[in-house]
Structure formats: structure tokens, C-alpha cells
Write an enzyme that holds these catalytic residues in place. Structure first.
Site, PDB file in Angstrom:
ATOM      1  N   HIS A 142       0.840  -1.196   0.000  1.00 43.22           N
ATOM      2  CA  HIS A 142       0.000   0.000   0.000  1.00 43.22           C
ATOM      3  C   HIS A 142       0.877   1.249   0.000  1.00 43.22           C
ATOM      4  O   HIS A 142       0.702   2.140  -0.831  1.00 43.22           O
ATOM      5  CB  HIS A 142      -0.937   0.009   1.215  1.00 43.22           C
ATOM      6  CG  HIS A 142      -1.627   1.326   1.418  1.00 43.22           C
ATOM      7  ND1 HIS A 142      -2.541   1.828   0.521  1.00 43.22           N
ATOM      8  CD2 HIS A 142      -1.513   2.272   2.394  1.00 43.22           C
ATOM      9  CE1 HIS A 142      -2.973   3.010   0.944  1.00 43.22           C
ATOM     10  NE2 HIS A 142      -2.351   3.308   2.069  1.00 43.22           N
TER      11      HIS A 142
ATOM     12  N   ASP B 254       7.483  20.410 -27.426  1.00 44.33           N
ATOM     13  CA  ASP B 254       7.630  19.102 -26.782  1.00 44.33           C
ATOM     14  C   ASP B 254       8.648  19.260 -25.662  1.00 44.33           C
ATOM     15  O   ASP B 254       9.126  20.366 -25.423  1.00 44.33           O
ATOM     16  CB  ASP B 254       8.076  18.017 -27.777  1.00 44.33           C
ATOM     17  CG  ASP B 254       7.583  16.626 -27.356  1.00 44.33           C
ATOM     18  OD1 ASP B 254       7.547  16.357 -26.143  1.00 44.33           O
ATOM     19  OD2 ASP B 254       7.223  15.834 -28.237  1.00 44.33           O
TER      20      ASP B 254
ATOM     21  N   TRP C  47       7.399   0.230   3.486  1.00 39.70           N
ATOM     22  CA  TRP C  47       7.820   1.001   2.295  1.00 39.70           C
ATOM     23  C   TRP C  47       9.210   1.581   2.498  1.00 39.70           C
ATOM     24  O   TRP C  47       9.879   1.964   1.559  1.00 39.70           O
ATOM     25  CB  TRP C  47       6.810   2.111   1.968  1.00 39.70           C
ATOM     26  CG  TRP C  47       7.047   3.406   2.682  1.00 39.70           C
ATOM     27  CD1 TRP C  47       6.667   3.713   3.939  1.00 39.70           C
ATOM     28  CD2 TRP C  47       7.733   4.563   2.164  1.00 39.70           C
ATOM     29  NE1 TRP C  47       7.065   4.986   4.259  1.00 39.70           N
ATOM     30  CE2 TRP C  47       7.719   5.533   3.188  1.00 39.70           C
ATOM     31  CE3 TRP C  47       8.341   4.892   0.953  1.00 39.70           C
ATOM     32  CZ2 TRP C  47       8.310   6.791   3.038  1.00 39.70           C
ATOM     33  CZ3 TRP C  47       8.928   6.141   0.819  1.00 39.70           C
ATOM     34  CH2 TRP C  47       8.908   7.073   1.844  1.00 39.70           C
TER      35      TRP C  47
ATOM     36  N   SER D  82      13.620   5.462 -13.842  1.00 42.24           N
ATOM     37  CA  SER D  82      12.557   6.162 -14.553  1.00 42.24           C
ATOM     38  C   SER D  82      12.447   7.611 -14.081  1.00 42.24           C
ATOM     39  O   SER D  82      12.398   8.542 -14.887  1.00 42.24           O
ATOM     40  CB  SER D  82      11.237   5.423 -14.329  1.00 42.24           C
ATOM     41  OG  SER D  82      10.148   6.250 -14.603  1.00 42.24           O
ATOM     42  N   SER D  83      12.455   7.799 -12.757  1.00 46.74           N
ATOM     43  CA  SER D  83      12.304   9.151 -12.218  1.00 46.74           C
ATOM     44  C   SER D  83      13.490  10.031 -12.582  1.00 46.74           C
ATOM     45  O   SER D  83      13.322  11.207 -12.897  1.00 46.74           O
ATOM     46  CB  SER D  83      12.186   9.109 -10.696  1.00 46.74           C
ATOM     47  OG  SER D  83      11.022   8.453 -10.341  1.00 46.74           O
TER      48      SER D  83
ATOM     49  N   HIS E 107      13.001  12.173   3.024  1.00 45.43           N
ATOM     50  CA  HIS E 107      12.320  13.415   3.341  1.00 45.43           C
ATOM     51  C   HIS E 107      12.148  14.345   2.141  1.00 45.43           C
ATOM     52  O   HIS E 107      11.043  14.846   1.917  1.00 45.43           O
ATOM     53  CB  HIS E 107      12.854  14.148   4.559  1.00 45.43           C
ATOM     54  CG  HIS E 107      11.772  15.019   5.084  1.00 45.43           C
ATOM     55  ND1 HIS E 107      10.775  14.553   5.900  1.00 45.43           N
ATOM     56  CD2 HIS E 107      11.436  16.290   4.780  1.00 45.43           C
ATOM     57  CE1 HIS E 107       9.894  15.505   6.096  1.00 45.43           C
ATOM     58  NE2 HIS E 107      10.260  16.573   5.439  1.00 45.43           N
TER      59      HIS E 107
ATOM     60  N   GLU F 266      11.673  13.315  -0.621  1.00 44.72           N
ATOM     61  CA  GLU F 266      10.596  12.609  -1.311  1.00 44.72           C
ATOM     62  C   GLU F 266       9.223  13.136  -0.884  1.00 44.72           C
ATOM     63  O   GLU F 266       8.300  13.242  -1.700  1.00 44.72           O
ATOM     64  CB  GLU F 266      10.710  11.100  -1.029  1.00 44.72           C
ATOM     65  CG  GLU F 266       9.553  10.252  -1.507  1.00 44.72           C
ATOM     66  CD  GLU F 266       9.497  10.089  -3.012  1.00 44.72           C
ATOM     67  OE1 GLU F 266      10.502  10.389  -3.683  1.00 44.72           O
ATOM     68  OE2 GLU F 266       8.437   9.676  -3.525  1.00 44.72           O
TER      69      GLU F 266
ATOM     70  N   TYR G 181       8.484  16.115  -0.197  1.00 46.08           N
ATOM     71  CA  TYR G 181       8.230  17.346  -0.964  1.00 46.08           C
ATOM     72  C   TYR G 181       8.077  17.049  -2.442  1.00 46.08           C
ATOM     73  O   TYR G 181       7.378  17.770  -3.150  1.00 46.08           O
ATOM     74  CB  TYR G 181       9.327  18.378  -0.659  1.00 46.08           C
ATOM     75  CG  TYR G 181       9.285  18.732   0.801  1.00 46.08           C
ATOM     76  CD1 TYR G 181       8.251  19.521   1.292  1.00 46.08           C
ATOM     77  CD2 TYR G 181      10.172  18.185   1.709  1.00 46.08           C
ATOM     78  CE1 TYR G 181       8.125  19.779   2.637  1.00 46.08           C
ATOM     79  CE2 TYR G 181      10.060  18.434   3.068  1.00 46.08           C
ATOM     80  CZ  TYR G 181       9.037  19.239   3.525  1.00 46.08           C
ATOM     81  OH  TYR G 181       8.903  19.474   4.863  1.00 46.08           O
TER      82      TYR G 181
ATOM     83  N   SER H 120      -2.059  26.247  -7.102  1.00 45.29           N
ATOM     84  CA  SER H 120      -1.712  27.634  -7.417  1.00 45.29           C
ATOM     85  C   SER H 120      -2.144  28.037  -8.818  1.00 45.29           C
ATOM     86  O   SER H 120      -2.130  29.222  -9.157  1.00 45.29           O
ATOM     87  CB  SER H 120      -0.199  27.846  -7.269  1.00 45.29           C
ATOM     88  OG  SER H 120       0.214  27.480  -5.987  1.00 45.29           O
TER      89      SER H 120
ATOM     90  N   HIS I 176      14.547  13.845  11.463  1.00 45.41           N
ATOM     91  CA  HIS I 176      13.384  13.908  12.349  1.00 45.41           C
ATOM     92  C   HIS I 176      12.538  12.641  12.212  1.00 45.41           C
ATOM     93  O   HIS I 176      11.618  12.434  12.989  1.00 45.41           O
ATOM     94  CB  HIS I 176      12.555  15.189  12.136  1.00 45.41           C
ATOM     95  CG  HIS I 176      11.830  15.275  10.833  1.00 45.41           C
ATOM     96  ND1 HIS I 176      11.588  16.454  10.187  1.00 45.41           N
ATOM     97  CD2 HIS I 176      11.287  14.328  10.046  1.00 45.41           C
ATOM     98  CE1 HIS I 176      10.930  16.229   9.081  1.00 45.41           C
ATOM     99  NE2 HIS I 176      10.738  14.949   8.964  1.00 45.41           N
ATOM    100  N   HIS I 177      12.866  11.794  11.248  1.00 44.22           N
ATOM    101  CA  HIS I 177      12.227  10.481  11.182  1.00 44.22           C
ATOM    102  C   HIS I 177      12.890   9.506  12.148  1.00 44.22           C
ATOM    103  O   HIS I 177      12.478   8.361  12.245  1.00 44.22           O
ATOM    104  CB  HIS I 177      12.317   9.912   9.768  1.00 44.22           C
ATOM    105  CG  HIS I 177      11.561  10.718   8.764  1.00 44.22           C
ATOM    106  ND1 HIS I 177      10.256  10.462   8.424  1.00 44.22           N
ATOM    107  CD2 HIS I 177      11.917  11.801   8.040  1.00 44.22           C
ATOM    108  CE1 HIS I 177       9.847  11.340   7.529  1.00 44.22           C
ATOM    109  NE2 HIS I 177      10.835  12.171   7.279  1.00 44.22           N
TER     110      HIS I 177
ATOM    111  N   THR J  34       6.133  26.668   4.191  1.00 41.61           N
ATOM    112  CA  THR J  34       4.921  25.929   3.866  1.00 41.61           C
ATOM    113  C   THR J  34       3.695  26.711   4.325  1.00 41.61           C
ATOM    114  O   THR J  34       2.706  26.842   3.595  1.00 41.61           O
ATOM    115  CB  THR J  34       4.952  24.537   4.530  1.00 41.61           C
ATOM    116  OG1 THR J  34       6.273  24.006   4.374  1.00 41.61           O
ATOM    117  CG2 THR J  34       3.976  23.598   3.897  1.00 41.61           C
TER     118      THR J  34
ATOM    119  N   LYS K  39       2.740  29.672   2.084  1.00 42.44           N
ATOM    120  CA  LYS K  39       1.941  29.339   0.902  1.00 42.44           C
ATOM    121  C   LYS K  39       0.456  29.308   1.250  1.00 42.44           C
ATOM    122  O   LYS K  39      -0.379  29.793   0.482  1.00 42.44           O
ATOM    123  CB  LYS K  39       2.349  27.975   0.366  1.00 42.44           C
ATOM    124  CG  LYS K  39       3.605  27.977  -0.463  1.00 42.44           C
ATOM    125  CD  LYS K  39       3.752  26.586  -1.055  1.00 42.44           C
ATOM    126  CE  LYS K  39       5.040  26.338  -1.747  1.00 42.44           C
ATOM    127  NZ  LYS K  39       5.505  27.273  -2.701  1.00 42.44           N
TER     128      LYS K  39
ATOM    129  N   ARG L 289       1.493   1.284  14.978  1.00 40.86           N
ATOM    130  CA  ARG L 289       1.354   1.037  13.538  1.00 40.86           C
ATOM    131  C   ARG L 289       1.712  -0.412  13.241  1.00 40.86           C
ATOM    132  O   ARG L 289       2.415  -1.068  13.999  1.00 40.86           O
ATOM    133  CB  ARG L 289       2.330   1.911  12.750  1.00 40.86           C
ATOM    134  CG  ARG L 289       2.092   3.352  12.835  1.00 40.86           C
ATOM    135  CD  ARG L 289       3.279   4.101  12.259  1.00 40.86           C
ATOM    136  NE  ARG L 289       3.384   3.950  10.797  1.00 40.86           N
ATOM    137  CZ  ARG L 289       4.308   4.547  10.055  1.00 40.86           C
ATOM    138  NH1 ARG L 289       5.216   5.308  10.608  1.00 40.86           N
ATOM    139  NH2 ARG L 289       4.349   4.379   8.757  1.00 40.86           N
TER     140      ARG L 289
END
Lengths: 639, 220
Positions: free
Chosen positions: A81, A110, A145, A175-176, A259, A261, A263, A274, A308-309, A334, A337, A456
Site C-alpha cells: 500500500h 515538446d 515502504w 525512470s524518475s 524526506h 521525497e 516534498y 496555485s 526527524h524520522h 509551507t 503558501k 502502527r
């Protein structure tokens, strides 16, 4: 002059009729819009798949002591998931918008490397399949994950499960990265005359930041995965604690990627919102510069908050303090915004169409997730919350309430541009309200079950711990969420065929993509527009709206593109050949290269059975095919 | 104006915002990404420095429990030679690009300076020589009892330098491809970009080696 009357003078063609039709034309396409559509359909499929996995999880947890799935199946479900939603749904949904929108928003025909773009898509779809199929054989990844090593090393996870995960992520990383190099080049180098950086639409700007996050963050997880692969297959000792390895090496490398990731997942949605808010408030975005700079600042700070994780691992007071401070700091741009969006709506003539509803939904729900995020930035508070459902509530408010709401808004907003037809507004309203209510029903109670100590990743629980009611509510919410998504799917499929026909400028927006037909012809712009402000189309149709922002005269002297003309609405319906615009040839080589790459990684699975010779034959054979295809690709002309 | 426009369209020039070719922008982005790749590898090596429980070690002698004595394993004089070879390959690369860019200019025609085939071949040969040194180094380490499985040093050392070696290998293949084009049809100043982006990659790989040589070999 204004040619966007409600009834267009010509019937919009079906999506493919500008170019070729048929499945082969989709397999060999290098058109960024078609690749964007492929990304969209594929990622929506994986989104539904990941949603069903979540449905299984919530079914199991609806009541105490349920055994609908076993502990092992549960591990696979929550791992897949998370992995599916992050890598196979949200990132590619964003990529669908990068592909479709970036060239249109900057006035290009293009992307910089059309064939590389096709390659990125095929690697994604094959890599996603590679990682997803094992779940049908009970062999899906089961290490979360985040795949913490040493838990994922051979002694603790000896099945094929983790091998699928390691190689699947490696494939998706390629790919990314390929896509990111492409988009960075496109945005730097393919902008229409006059499209300065500070005139770029905010979606393109946020995407630009995201591409830098991708190219700088992905190498860290690539290396972490290489170490893991080598530990599993070649006997290295990177995560071997008995040999003196640092038990936190994986966590550091993973979160240095992980982290940013976060964002990578949220900034494209911020970009979409926006675009939506100014259009439906009929006002330019409030504080454009500040929105851009805070986006860049989020990108920079995003690399300084990873630990912080890891407050619970015992890094010591100094490290905890530093990461607590940087984490609080990243809340500032953040939050800025959020206020910019509210100020954009302030005093505007607001239309509450479906895209706007989702955009406002994002502001409300993301703010809740943002606030619980700031709570986690305090190590003493975080120690209470780590590994509880409180954290699950937090990141679902950010990722579902933020990314998914933004992306759904973006789909309603850009659907007319992609297909030439509007989605049903009635069903959109139903979809929004059911999603909004179901989302809160699902995730809000998790704050409480988490605070009451529910950990969890437990596959079942005993009754009477004070979690029963909250879990039941969450599960009812999930069932509702699945039904509301069904409304969306029906709306999506139905509107493609029979939605109301959309003109060029479906919503009265101000940016370049709305100046060309819906769906756009394969060459996008018959004449490359010369841009003189941030909202060129409003300059044309609603000059009063943009009176307050900076403009420049079309500077003819600096324009070296023969096709460049001042912005106007394009209503012509000619083919590229009639206009003399060279188009890239369709080619199947990117697909062959992608297939060879995926086979190359799959071959390594045989290492697991100690079939070294088989593994090397497949891997080296595929590598040779890959290199050969690459040579054939690079030596054949683009257009 | 009109004639200028007509001229441009006749030339079929692709307009770019910066005036740079797309490929040049992309290779810089690629190199930026590669920096993070090597940063992760080098950091891991440094984090694991001195953490190995058993030898052989890079800079210190080690006596195994069975009494066998292992010398410090890194051979700095030999690696200094290979480092010099790689540095010289960068020089040859610069000469190759110059030769292609200045094709036909006075002072270049018929001289060694203008012989791009020679310089491309020289770069490739020097790169291959570096790889030869690395193969020698890896084999002798294995003979001395250090493999990728032996200890943390072995794991991180072979992975780091192996990744670098793979990059050099890719570079040599790239150079040989350019050389074959040069032999087949001759590279002209119009093709300078092809050589330029290869040169950027090659110099980057070279710079990474300087970092590795300093951090892994020279600093004990």
C-alpha cells in the site's frame, strides 16, 4: 477577437485524430501529451490498486481480533500500500501533469528529449508491474515502504519478497531520474521568448524544484539499495551488525532520500492548486514571488530535516535539537503558501466549480496535516507519537489531504484540456463531498487511536484497549472513500465519451496552455507565443485583472525563433505537415530499452536460488540488448 | 527583420532559451546527480573507516587470531601512478576537444595538435590503462586476503572504487564510439558538442577519482 464562445466553430477532434490512431501509435509515441495521458491512466490504475490494499487493511482492523488476512499477508499489504501509493500512484500522477503541462505552460512544442520521455514511462510501467505482480503469488515485498535494513537483509528476510522491492525501486528510480533530467532541461532551455523564470506558471516552478529534489535525493536511495542488494547477493557487510556495521546507515541514507521525497510528493499538488485558485478567484496569485521563493526554500530545507524520522533511535541531544529546529523552520515557507492561497481568494469573484472545491479542500486538510507535522518536530512529543497511528493520521492528511486532493483538483481542472470535454460537475460535487467527509472519517480518528497507544503495522488487536470505536469509524470511512472513488472513476470514464464539449479556454484561465485547442494538436503551438507577463491570456481578454503586475513590451530584437508571435488564441485545425512543423518520429526503441533494463534486474532474482550462471546470462544478455538498443536509438534521427 | 526571420527558419535552427544545446544542459544536471551518488558512497566509506572488526586494514598492519600477519593493504606508490595516468587522460581529452573545435584552422592542419583521432585514442588508452591498474589492484588485494566479503573496509572499498571503475569503463566506451565516428566520417567543429559533453563527463569522473585518492588512499 474573443473566439472562446461556448460553442466552438469546429467539432473538437478525438484525442488521437491529430496524429495516428491505434494501439501501435500509443506504444511508439514520443508525444509528451500522449505520454502524459499514459502516465495518468497507469497511475490511476495503481492508485485504485493501492486503495484496494488499504481497503483490505481497514477490513482487517475494523473489529478487534479479526483474522481475515494472516500476519504475513498483512505485512505485504501495508508494504505494498505504501510503496504503491508513493512510487506507483502519486509520483506518476505528478509525472502525468509534468508531461502534459510543462511544455504547454512554457510555450514549447515538446520536451527536450521526447524519446527519453517515452523511455521513462515504459520503465515506470514495467517496473511497477514487476513490483506489483508478486502479491498475487504471496511473494510481495513485506518489509515496509521504508525497508529498514538489517531487517531486510538475508538472515531476517530470506524470501524473494525483498528482492522484488529492492530491484523494483531501483528500476523506478531510473525512470524518475531520466524524467527529471528531461524536465530540468526542458524548463531551462525550451521556454518561449519572453517567458522569463519569474513569469513561469507556478505549477512549472514547483515542478522545477521537484526535478532538482529528484536528481539530488534519488542517488542516496540508489546507493542504499545497491548496498542492500550486494549484502543479499554478494556477501558484503554494509548492514551486518556483527561485522561492526552501523545499524543506522540504512535509516540515514533512506531518509536523506525519504524526506525530500515528501516534498516531491506534495509540491506538484501545491503547483496545481496555485493554478486553480487564481483562475476560480479571477485574480492573479497573491504574492507570486513569495510562493516561488518559499517553494525553493522548501526544496533546500527539505535536505536538512531527514533525521526527524529518527528521533526515537537515540541520536543524542545535539542532533535531535538541530533537526527539531530545521523541521520547525521548514514549516514556515509551507505556512506562507497557505496564507498566499487564502489571500488569493480574498476579495475574488469565486466560482465553486469542482477543481476549486478540491483546491480549497487541500488548503483545509493539508493545514491539519501540517500542524500535526509541527507537533512531531518536537523530539519529546515525537517520542510519544513515533510508530503510533497518530503518525499515520499525520501523513495521510498530508498525502491524501494534500497531494491527492491537489491532484484530483488538477484532474478536474485539466480534463477539458486533455480530452476536449468537461467532467460532470454534479458528479464532481458528489465526489468532492463524499471524499472530504470520508477522508476525515477515516483519518481523523487515527489521531485518537494513536494517542491512546495503538501501534502502527499490527495486523490485529485485542478488544478493550480503547481503540475499538475509532478503528471501526476509520474502516467505515475507508469503505465510503472507496465508494466515492467509484463516483470519480465513473465520472472520468463517462465524461471522456460524453462530457460537455470544452473550448480552448475551458475555465477562463490566464496561462498559455489555455490559448490552444482542447485537446491540443500534436505540435501544441502553431506559432510560438511571445510572452510579456505572467498571465498572457488575461492580458488579452481581461487586462483589468493583470493591471497590477509587471509587463514588458514584446522585445522583437531578442527573438530568434521564426515562429514567434504575440500571444493569441489558436483556433486553427491544421496538421503539423500542413504547417511545416517537423515532428519527432514514433519509435519503439525506448520500449525495447526499458524492457531490456527491467529484464536485466529480473535476472538477478535467480541469484536467490544460487543459480549464478542463469542470473548472469539473463543480466548480461539484457545489458547487451540495452546498450545495443541505446546505440540504435542515438544514431537514428529524432525528426 | 523579415529577412532575418526567413534566414533563421531556413537554417532550421532550434531555438533554446539559454542558447545552449539541450544535451549540454542535461549533462550538467546528470553530473549534479552523480555528485550525490558518489557523495553517498564516499560518506559510507568514511563512516565505516576504522570500524572493521577483522583485517586486512587499509593503513595499518593486522595480526589475525591464527597469528598470520597482514601488511597495510593500500599500495600508494602504484595507485599514484594510475592517478597520474588518469590525470593525463583528462589532458588528452582537452586536446581532443580542441582539435575537433579547431579543425581546419591554421596551425592545426596536419599537426599532432589537430589530430583528434590521436587524442581521442590516447584518452581511451589512458582510461583503459587506469582500469588495468585497478584490475591489478583488485586481484592483488584478493590474493592478500581482502575480498568484498572480508570486512566493512573490503565491502565499502570495492563498492566505491568499483562504481568509479564502472564509470571509467562507460567513459572509455563513449570515447571509442566518438573515435569510430571520427574515423568513419571525421568530426567537424559542428560535432564539437558531442565531444564536449563526453569531455565534461570524463573530467567529472577524473575529479571524483581525485577525491577518492585523497580521502581513501592519502589520508590515513
Amino acid at each position: 477577437m474573443a473566439t472562446t464562445a461556448a460553442t466552438p466553430t469546429f467539432a473538437p477532434p478525438a484525442a488521437a485524430s491529430y496524429g495516428q490512431t491505434g494501439i501501435w501509435s500509443w506504444i511508439t509515441t514520443v508525444d509528451h501529451k500522449r505520454i502524459g495521458a499514459l502516465y495518468l491512466y497507469t497511475a490511476l490504475f495503481f492508485f485504485l490498486f493501492g486503495g484496494l490494499e488499504a481497503g483490505m487493511i481497514r477490513w482487517q482492523l475494523a473489529l478487534p481480533n479479526q483474522h481475515i488476512v494472516t500476519a504475513e499477508q498483512y505485512n505485504q499489504l501495508f508494504t505494498m500500500h505504501g510503496t504503491t501509493m508513493v512510487f506507483l500512484a502519486i509520483m506518476p500522477l505528478s509525472a502525468a501533469f509534468f508531461n502534459f503541462l510543462i511544455p504547454l505552460q512554457i510555450g514549447a512544442r515538446d520536451v527536450a528529449f521526447p524519446r527519453l520521455n517515452a523511455f521513462s514511462y515504459w520503465v515506470y510501467v514495467l517496473g511497477g508491474t514487476f513490483m506489483t505482480v508478486p502479491i498475487f503469488f504471496g511473494n510481495a515485498p513485506n518489509g515496509g515502504w521504508f525497508g529498514y535494513a538489517p531487517l531486510t537483509t538475508m538472515p531476517y528476510s530470506s524470501g524473494l519478497n525483498i528482492d522484488f522491492w529492492v530491484m523494483g525501486l531501483q528500476i523506478l528510480g531510473i525512470s524518475s531520474l531520466a524524467a527529471a533530467f528531461n524536465f530540468i532541461t526542458t524548463i531551462i532551455n525550451m521556454r518561449a521568448p519572453g517567458m522569463t523564470l519569474m513569469r513561469m506558471p507556478v505549477f512549472t516552478w514547483m515542478s522545477f524544484v521537484v526535478q532538482f529534489l529528484l536528481i539530488l535525493a534519488f542517488p542516496a536511495i540508489t546507493i542504499a539499495l545497491v548496498f542492500l542488494l550486494f549484502d543479499r547477493f554478494f556477501g558484503t557487510q554494509f548492514y551486518e551488525i556483527a561485522a561492526g556495521a552501523d545499524p543506522l546507515l540504512w535509516q540515514h541514507l533512506f531518509w536523506v532520500f525519504g524526506h525530500p521525497e515528501v516534498y516531491i510528493l506534495i509540491l506538484p499538488a501545491f503547483g496545481l492548486v496555485s493554478e486553480i485558485l487564481p483562475t476560480f478567484s479571477r485574480k492573479p496569485l497573491f504574492g507570486y514571488n513569495v510562493v516561488i521563493y518559499s517553494g525553493i526554500m522548501i526544496g533546500f530545507l527539505g535536505f536538512g530535516v531527514w533525521a526527524h524520522h529518527m528521533f526515537a533511535v537515540g541520536m543524542g541531544a545535539t542532533a535531535d535539537t538541530v533537526f527539531a529546529l530545521t523541521t520547525m523552520l521548514i514549516g514556515v515557507p509551507t505556512g506562507v503558501k497557505i496564507f498566499n492561497w487564502i489571500a488569493t481568494m480574498w476579495g475574488g469573484q469565486i466560482r465553486f466549480a469542482a477543481p476549486m472545491k478540491f483546491a480549497i479542500g487541500l488548503i483545509a486538510l493539508f493545514t491539519i496535516g501540517g500542524i500535526s507535522g509541527v507537533m512531531h518536530s518536537s523530539p519529546p512529543a515525537d517520542l510519544q507519537q513515533t510508530d503510533t497511528y497518530f503518525v499515520v493520521a499525520h501523513f495521510h492528511y498530508v498525502l491524501f489531504g494534500g497531494s491527492i486532493m491537489g491532484i484530483l483538483g488538477g484532474i478536474y481542472f485539466y480534463f477539458p484540456k486533455i480530452t476536449g470535454r468537461y467532467m460532470s460537475e454534479t458528479m464532481g460535487t458528489w465526489h468532492f463531498w463524499t471524499t472530504f467527509i470520508a477522508m476525515n472519517l477515516t483519518f481523523f480518528p487515527m489521531h485518537f487511536s494513536g494517542m491512546l497507544g495503538m501501534p502502527r503495522r499490527i495486523y490485529t488487536y485485542d478488544a478493550g484497549q480503547g481503540w475499538d470505536t475509532f478503528n471501526l469509524i476509520s474502516s467505515i470511512g475507508t469503505a465510503m472513500l472507496i465508494l466515492s472513488t467509484l463516483i470519480f472513476v465513473i465520472n472520468f470514464l463517462k465524461s471522456r465519451k460524453s462530457g460537455a464539449i470544452a473550448p480552448n479556454d475551458a475555465w477562463g484561465a490566464g496561462t498559455l496552455e489555455w490559448s490552444i485547442p482542447s485537446p491540443p494538436p500534436d505540435y501544441n503551438f502553431a506559432e510560438i507565443p511571445v510572452v510579456t507577463s505572467r498571465y498572457p491570456l488575461w492580458d488579452l481578454k481581461h487586462p483589468e485583472r493583470t493591471a497590477g503586475i509587471a509587463h514588458s513590451a514584446p522585445d522583437i530584437m531578442t527573438i530568434t525563433d521564426a515562429h514567434a508571435v504575440p500571444v493569441h488564441e489558436e483556433t486553427g485545425h491544421k496538421t503539423a505537415a500542413e504547417l511545416g512543423i517537423p515532428m519527432p518520429f514514433n519509435t519503439v526503441k525506448p520500449l525495447i530499452a526499458a524492457a531490456a533494463l527491467v529484464t536485466m534486474f529480473s535476472g538477478l532474482l535467480f541469484m536467490h536460488k544460487d543459480q549464478f550462471a542463469v542470473a548472469m546470462t539473463i543480466t548480461i544478455g539484457s545489458a547487451a540488448l540495452f546498450v545495443g538498443t541505446l546505440y540504435a536509438w542515438l544514431t537514428s534521427p529524432l525528426e | 527583420m523579415a529577412s532575418a526571420v526567413a534566414h533563421e527558419s531556413h537554417e532550421h535552427t532550434h531555438y533554446t532559451t539559454t542558447g545552449l544545446d539541450n544535451r549540454k544542459v542535461a549533462i550538467w544536471a546528470f553530473i549534479g546527480s552523480e555528485c550525490m551518488l558518489f557523495a553517498s558512497l564516499i560518506s559510507t566509506y568514511l563512516i565505516y573507516k576504522g570500524k572493521s572488526i577483522v583485517g586486512p586494514f587499509p593503513h595499518e598492519a593486522w595480526t589475525s587470531p591464527s597469528g598470520q600477519i597482514f601488511k597495510p593493504i593500500l599500495n600508494i606508490p602504484v595507485t599514484s601512478q594510475s592517478t597520474f595516468v588518469l590525470l593525463m587522460s583528462s589532458l588528452a581529452m582537452v586536446m581532443a576537444l580542441d582539435a575537433v573545435e579547431s579543425r581546419g584552422k591554421p596551425g592545426y592542419v596536419g599537426t599532432i595538435k589537430g589530430n583528434s583521432k590521436f587524442w581521442l585514442a590516447a584518452t581511451a588508452v589512458l582510461g583503459a590503462t587506469f582500469l588495468g591498474y585497478q584490475a591489478f589492484e583488485f586481484t592483488s588485494f584478493v590474493h592478500e586476503g581482502l575480498t568484498i566479503k572480508t570486512n566493512l573496509f573490503g565491502s565499502s572499498f570495492f563498492t566505491l572504487t568499483g562504481f568509479h571503475g564502472a564509470h571509467v569503463t562507460a567513459g572509455v566506451l563513449w570515447l571509442l564510439t566518438l573515435l569510430s565516428i571520427d574515423i568513419k566520417r571525421g568530426l567537424t567543429p559542428k560535432d564539437a558538442l558531442l565531444v564536449d559533453i563526453c569531455a565534461l563527463y570524463w573530467h567529472f569522473v577524473d575529479v571524483v577519482w581525485i577525491a577518492i585518492f585523497t580521502l581513501v588512499y592519502l589520508i590515513a
